[in-house]
Write a protein that holds these residues in place. Structure first.
Motif, PDB file in Angstrom:
ATOM      1  N   ALA A   1       1.859   2.082  14.289  1.00 33.87           N
ATOM      2  CA  ALA A   1       1.597   1.789  15.703  1.00 33.87           C
ATOM      3  C   ALA A   1       1.168   0.337  15.896  1.00 33.87           C
ATOM      4  N   GLN A   2       0.385  -0.166  14.964  1.00 37.93           N
ATOM      5  CA  GLN A   2      -0.096  -1.543  15.079  1.00 37.93           C
ATOM      6  C   GLN A   2       1.054  -2.538  14.895  1.00 37.93           C
ATOM      7  N   VAL A   3       1.954  -2.236  13.964  1.00 35.72           N
ATOM      8  CA  VAL A   3       3.119  -3.096  13.774  1.00 35.72           C
ATOM      9  C   VAL A   3       3.968  -3.106  15.039  1.00 35.72           C
ATOM     10  N   ALA A   4       4.141  -1.945  15.648  1.00 37.59           N
ATOM     11  CA  ALA A   4       4.928  -1.851  16.882  1.00 37.59           C
ATOM     12  C   ALA A   4       4.317  -2.709  17.982  1.00 37.59           C
ATOM     13  N   ALA A   5       2.989  -2.689  18.073  1.00 42.32           N
ATOM     14  CA  ALA A   5       2.307  -3.479  19.104  1.00 42.32           C
ATOM     15  C   ALA A   5       2.488  -4.973  18.852  1.00 42.32           C
ATOM     16  N   PHE A   6       2.389  -5.382  17.609  1.00 40.67           N
ATOM     17  CA  PHE A   6       2.570  -6.802  17.277  1.00 40.67           C
ATOM     18  C   PHE A   6       4.010  -7.243  17.540  1.00 40.67           C
ATOM     19  N   LYS A   7       4.929  -6.371  17.180  1.00 37.49           N
ATOM     20  CA  LYS A   7       6.347  -6.698  17.364  1.00 37.49           C
ATOM     21  C   LYS A   7       6.685  -6.829  18.843  1.00 37.49           C
ATOM     22  N   LYS A   8       6.156  -5.921  19.635  1.00 39.06           N
ATOM     23  CA  LYS A   8       6.394  -5.962  21.078  1.00 39.06           C
ATOM     24  C   LYS A   8       5.828  -7.232  21.699  1.00 39.06           C
ATOM     25  N   ALA A   9       4.676  -7.687  21.186  1.00 39.22           N
ATOM     26  CA  ALA A   9       4.031  -8.887  21.726  1.00 39.22           C
ATOM     27  C   ALA A   9       4.721 -10.170  21.262  1.00 39.22           C
ATOM     28  N   GLY A  10       5.544 -10.049  20.218  1.00 41.82           N
ATOM     29  CA  GLY A  10       6.259 -11.223  19.722  1.00 41.82           C
ATOM     30  C   GLY A  10       5.388 -12.194  18.940  1.00 41.82           C
TER      31      GLY A  10
ATOM     32  N   ARG B   1      -5.512  -1.016   1.438  1.00 39.47           N
ATOM     33  CA  ARG B   1      -4.574   0.038   1.836  1.00 39.47           C
ATOM     34  C   ARG B   1      -3.944  -0.266   3.189  1.00 39.47           C
ATOM     35  N   GLN B   2      -4.750  -0.721   4.120  1.00 42.34           N
ATOM     36  CA  GLN B   2      -4.233  -1.048   5.454  1.00 42.34           C
ATOM     37  C   GLN B   2      -3.314  -2.262   5.403  1.00 42.34           C
ATOM     38  N   ALA B   3      -3.678  -3.246   4.557  1.00 43.47           N
ATOM     39  CA  ALA B   3      -2.820  -4.430   4.413  1.00 43.47           C
ATOM     40  C   ALA B   3      -1.464  -4.041   3.849  1.00 43.47           C
ATOM     41  N   ALA B   4      -1.463  -3.138   2.860  1.00 41.80           N
ATOM     42  CA  ALA B   4      -0.201  -2.696   2.257  1.00 41.80           C
ATOM     43  C   ALA B   4       0.677  -1.987   3.271  1.00 41.80           C
ATOM     44  N   SER B   5       0.056  -1.107   4.058  1.00 37.94           N
ATOM     45  CA  SER B   5       0.822  -0.391   5.081  1.00 37.94           C
ATOM     46  C   SER B   5       1.377  -1.356   6.121  1.00 37.94           C
ATOM     47  N   LEU B   6       0.553  -2.292   6.547  1.00 38.34           N
ATOM     48  CA  LEU B   6       0.948  -3.239   7.590  1.00 38.34           C
ATOM     49  C   LEU B   6       2.155  -4.068   7.169  1.00 38.34           C
ATOM     50  N   VAL B   7       2.061  -4.732   6.010  1.00 40.77           N
ATOM     51  CA  VAL B   7       3.148  -5.618   5.624  1.00 40.77           C
ATOM     52  C   VAL B   7       4.391  -4.826   5.217  1.00 40.77           C
ATOM     53  N   GLY B   8       4.205  -3.653   4.624  1.00 41.85           N
ATOM     54  CA  GLY B   8       5.347  -2.825   4.242  1.00 41.85           C
ATOM     55  C   GLY B   8       6.124  -2.337   5.447  1.00 41.85           C
ATOM     56  N   VAL B   9       5.408  -1.797   6.442  1.00 38.10           N
ATOM     57  CA  VAL B   9       6.049  -1.305   7.664  1.00 38.10           C
ATOM     58  C   VAL B   9       6.694  -2.456   8.424  1.00 38.10           C
ATOM     59  N   ALA B  10       6.004  -3.604   8.484  1.00 39.56           N
ATOM     60  CA  ALA B  10       6.529  -4.751   9.233  1.00 39.56           C
ATOM     61  C   ALA B  10       7.846  -5.241   8.647  1.00 39.56           C
ATOM     62  N   LEU B  11       7.891  -5.422   7.337  1.00 38.76           N
ATOM     63  CA  LEU B  11       9.111  -5.940   6.719  1.00 38.76           C
ATOM     64  C   LEU B  11      10.250  -4.936   6.841  1.00 38.76           C
TER      65      LEU B  11
END
Length: 424
Positions: A232-241, A252-262
């Motif tokens: 959800a956080q990646v989606a919010a960042f992506k939407k904001a550009g 753990r959160q950093a791993a999820s964030l960068v993995g989902v983002a890429l």
């Protein structure tokens, strides 16, 4: 009243006052206990006997920072074992007491209450929320404490030594790096994923300050330490550009964030606070994303840095803990242990190993460095960070400790002009 009767009454009053003082000392965890002087002429206090000095390590071995806690603890036990092999400090052997609070404030408070009465100093206390909850108690008890946390709210206490920078200063230096080295410019948006509480709020204060000075906009995403999936956080960042993302959370959160983002096609640089990375992440599916464009900012040099002190530490650690990972926790734990060891030695020179004597010895040092890299730390002040210089570090699967130096410790102009808040 006869003179004999007056004498008896006076004696009873004195005994009552003495009993009250002893009870008060126990109630404060030992801070109120009177010091004594040993046969060697050295003043002692809680945690110090004629032949031992007891130190407590309040760590996380079962919570979100379990891998860090294990490395910190093993490095510190290695250091104090070596001190003992060399004869100890002031003719006394060092004993360490380890308590696991699992990153739970209530457990941390219970652990502190248990060990404090017989503790001379605390070389490791993991977690801003835990140390913050006990800040007033630690200060009243006069127990020199090294938190493995860098929130600004921990400043302002003579007994608590925040090492190096604070999270906000690191984020300011990190944003400066992103602008100068990664192409961010005025008008861009940057995301900031952060833990609720002192850690995240302190880091956010730094990113907000830097963004304001550089014409950037911060897009915030606040999470709990128990949150694991950052979709959800990646989606919010992506939407904001956003053009980059700051990470002030756990590994753990950093791993999820960068993995989902890429995986979702979000190709931007990431800049983590020092607590956001662990080399164990390179064994997870997030490894490619972390190796691509993830950095973290820290006051401590990575253990792969070409420092003689670190090279010896690596050899000694591998000999004692064969097969155990070398990470930032090993270097951080060792550094904190050396800081406490040096304070004890200076206190011994002053013939005062009381808690107040240990703190006074520690605070007398204005340019501590000990061959561990970075800029010297000023321990004589406690209402501002001991340093404002940060390293920029990058994951590297081939480097010792899983990270390599990108930029030497430096203070950005933004960080130099920043007024660090303090709780006082």
């Amino acid at each position: 009243m006869s003179s004999n009767r007056k004498a008896v009454v006076a004696a009873l009053v004195s005994l009552a006052l003495a009993a009250t003082a002893c009870a008060s000392g126990k109630a404060t965890g030992g801070g109120g206990q009177a010091s004594a002087t040993g046969g060697d002429g050295v003043k002692t206090g809680p945690g110090v006997t004629g032949d031992t000095i007891t130190l407590s390590l309040l760590t996380d071995l079962t919570g979100p920072y379990a891998s860090l806690g294990k490395s910190l603890t093993q490095a510190q036990q290695l250091y104090f074992d070596q001190v003992n092999q060399a004869g100890g400090v002031c003719g006394r052997k060092i004993e360490t007491v380890v308590r696991d609070h699992g990153y739970d404030a209530q457990k941390a408070m219970a652990s502190y209450a248990e060990v404090a009465p017989k503790t001379a100093a605390i070389p490791q206390f993991i977690g801003s929320p835990m140390v913050t909850a006990l800040k007033d108690k630690i200060n009243a008890d006069k127990v020199l404490t090294i938190p493995m946390a860098w929130a600004t709210g921990l400043l302002g206490s003579e007994a608590i030594q925040v090492t190096g920078t604070t999270y906000d200063v690191d984020m300011i230096n990190g944003v400066d790096f992103l602008v100068k080295e990664k192409g961010l410019k005025s008008g861009d948006k940057i995301g900031h994923l952060y833990f609720e509480g002192d850690y995240g709020e302190s880091a956010l204060a730094g990113s907000t300050y830097a963004a304001g000075k550089l014409g950037l906009t911060v897009v915030e995403q606040k999470i709990k330490a128990t949150d694991q999936d950052m979709t959800a956080q990646v989606a919010a960042f992506k939407k904001a550009g956003v053009k980059a993302v700051l990470v002030s959370a756990g590994p753990r959160q950093a791993a999820s964030l960068v993995g989902v983002a890429l995986a979702g096609g979000m190709d931007v640089p990431f800049m983590g606070s020092n607590s956001a990375y662990s080399p164990q992440l390179l064994d997870t599916p997030a490894a490619p994303a972390l190796l691509k464009d993830f950095y973290y900012v820290t006051a401590g040099a990575p253990i792969s840095a070409p420092l003689p002190a670190y090279q010896k530490l690596i050899a000694d650690y591998r000999a004692k803990y064969a097969g155990q990972p070398l990470d930032s926790g090993v270097a951080a734990g060792w550094t904190a242990a050396v800081i406490v060891g040096d304070a004890l030695r200076k206190a011994c020179e002053n013939k005062d190993l009381s808690r107040a004597g240990i703190i006074a010895a520690h605070r007398s040092q204005k340019a501590w460095e000990a061959g561990l890299g970075g800029t010297p730390m000023d321990f004589s002040v406690y209402d501002r960070p001991a340093s404002r210089a940060s390293y920029i570090v990058k994951p590297d699967k081939d480097a010792v400790g899983g990270a390599t130096l990108v930029k030497e410790a430096a203070v950005s102009e933004l960080a130099e002009g920043y007024t660090v808040p303090t709780a006082g």
